[in-house]
Design a protein around this motif. Structure first.
Motif, PDB file in Angstrom:
ATOM      1  N   LYS A 192     -35.048  60.537  95.372  1.00  0.00           N
ATOM      2  CA  LYS A 192     -35.262  59.120  95.692  1.00  0.00           C
ATOM      3  C   LYS A 192     -36.728  58.865  96.015  1.00  0.00           C
ATOM      4  O   LYS A 192     -37.303  57.848  95.605  1.00  0.00           O
ATOM      5  N   LEU A 195     -38.780  58.897  92.853  1.00  0.00           N
ATOM      6  CA  LEU A 195     -38.545  57.663  92.102  1.00  0.00           C
ATOM      7  C   LEU A 195     -39.335  56.507  92.713  1.00  0.00           C
ATOM      8  O   LEU A 195     -39.952  55.710  91.996  1.00  0.00           O
ATOM      9  N   LEU A 196     -39.328  56.421  94.048  1.00  0.00           N
ATOM     10  CA  LEU A 196     -40.079  55.364  94.728  1.00  0.00           C
ATOM     11  C   LEU A 196     -41.573  55.485  94.475  1.00  0.00           C
ATOM     12  O   LEU A 196     -42.269  54.486  94.289  1.00  0.00           O
ATOM     13  N   GLU A 198     -42.961  56.756  91.796  1.00  0.00           N
ATOM     14  CA  GLU A 198     -43.183  56.302  90.419  1.00  0.00           C
ATOM     15  C   GLU A 198     -43.161  54.781  90.331  1.00  0.00           C
ATOM     16  O   GLU A 198     -43.961  54.173  89.627  1.00  0.00           O
ATOM     17  N   GLN A 199     -42.217  54.162  91.072  1.00  0.00           N
ATOM     18  CA  GLN A 199     -42.136  52.702  91.081  1.00  0.00           C
ATOM     19  C   GLN A 199     -43.396  52.097  91.672  1.00  0.00           C
ATOM     20  O   GLN A 199     -43.932  51.110  91.164  1.00  0.00           O
ATOM     21  N   LYS A 200     -43.873  52.695  92.756  1.00  0.00           N
ATOM     22  CA  LYS A 200     -45.104  52.200  93.384  1.00  0.00           C
ATOM     23  C   LYS A 200     -46.269  52.292  92.411  1.00  0.00           C
ATOM     24  O   LYS A 200     -47.090  51.375  92.299  1.00  0.00           O
ATOM     25  N   GLY A 202     -46.190  52.180  89.217  1.00  0.00           N
ATOM     26  CA  GLY A 202     -46.023  51.121  88.217  1.00  0.00           C
ATOM     27  C   GLY A 202     -46.441  49.770  88.748  1.00  0.00           C
ATOM     28  O   GLY A 202     -47.142  48.998  88.057  1.00  0.00           O
ATOM     29  N   PHE A 203     -46.048  49.452  89.983  1.00  0.00           N
ATOM     30  CA  PHE A 203     -46.437  48.187  90.592  1.00  0.00           C
ATOM     31  C   PHE A 203     -47.946  48.090  90.783  1.00  0.00           C
ATOM     32  O   PHE A 203     -48.558  47.040  90.571  1.00  0.00           O
TER      33      PHE A 203
END
Length: 209
Positions: A192, A195-196, A198-200, A202-203
């Motif tokens: 998790k 994943l977070l 990676e999301q950060k 991307g943002f």
């Protein structure tokens, strides 16, 4: 789990699951398991390689609790022509050189190269996850007792002499199951977290000019 009185700490741990009262016993690792080395078939003979038998190298061990697929494989002929041995499910792979003390449990039978002294538990005496959970003790023992001029290596004979305090099998299994649950939870949260991250990332790329 119940906390144990200071006066009886010597032969029992400080924390214990209810229902277990017997003293732990000091045993040699070789009394509870077989310590098995590995081997490498000749790399110049293609008939020995790319078969159906998993064959692990030390660099593959340490990231996961369980392993079920090696990077390289050998054939039946390669197995016969080397000192590699088939290790059963539940074996605790233990790296014995070039980074002593990395461990993983076999989820599928396999072999290893000579950089291992793997622990094959006697199923009536030793629980796989119980001994896997004591990786730090195994590592420390291997580093202290290992020898060698080019690189430090610990032998199977030396590993079999390791003294270890153990309870009866049912308590081992209870402890092993407890730590497996903890390790599984850590892995889940790590995924998790990854994943977070990676999301950060991307943002960050999309939300700033």
């Amino acid at each position: 789990m119940a906390k144990i009185d200071d006066s009886v700490k010597k032969k029992v741990p400080e924390l214990r699951f209810p229902g277990f009262t017997d003293d732990w016993e000091e045993r040699k690792l070789g009394e509870l398991s077989n310590i098995v080395g590995g081997g490498t078939p000749s790399t110049s003979n293609p008939e020995y390689w790319d078969g159906d038998i998993d064959w692990y190298a030390p660099a593959e061990i340490g990231e996961q609790s369980y392993v079920s697929k090696s990077k390289k494989t050998i054939t039946e002929l390669g197995l016969k022509k080397s000192s590699a041995r088939i290790l059963p499910v539940g074996t605790v792979l233990f790296t014995s050189r070039a980074g002593i003390g990395n461990t993983a449990i076999l989820a599928k039978e396999a072999t290893t190269n000579q950089g291992f002294q793997s622990i094959v538990p006697d199923q009536n005496k030793l629980d796989s996850y119980f001994i896997f959970s004591r990786t730090n003790e195994l590592k420390r023992y291997g580093e202290v007792t290992g020898a060698g001029s080019t690189f430090v290596e610990v032998s199977g004979k030396q590993m079999s002499k390791m003294s270890i305090m153990v309870p009866e099998l049912s308590e081992q299994q209870k402890i092993g199951s407890f730590f497996k649950q903890l390790d599984d939870t850590i892995v889940l949260h790590q995924r998790k977290l990854d994943l977070l991250k990676e999301q950060k990332k991307g943002f960050l790329q999309k939300m700033f000019v």
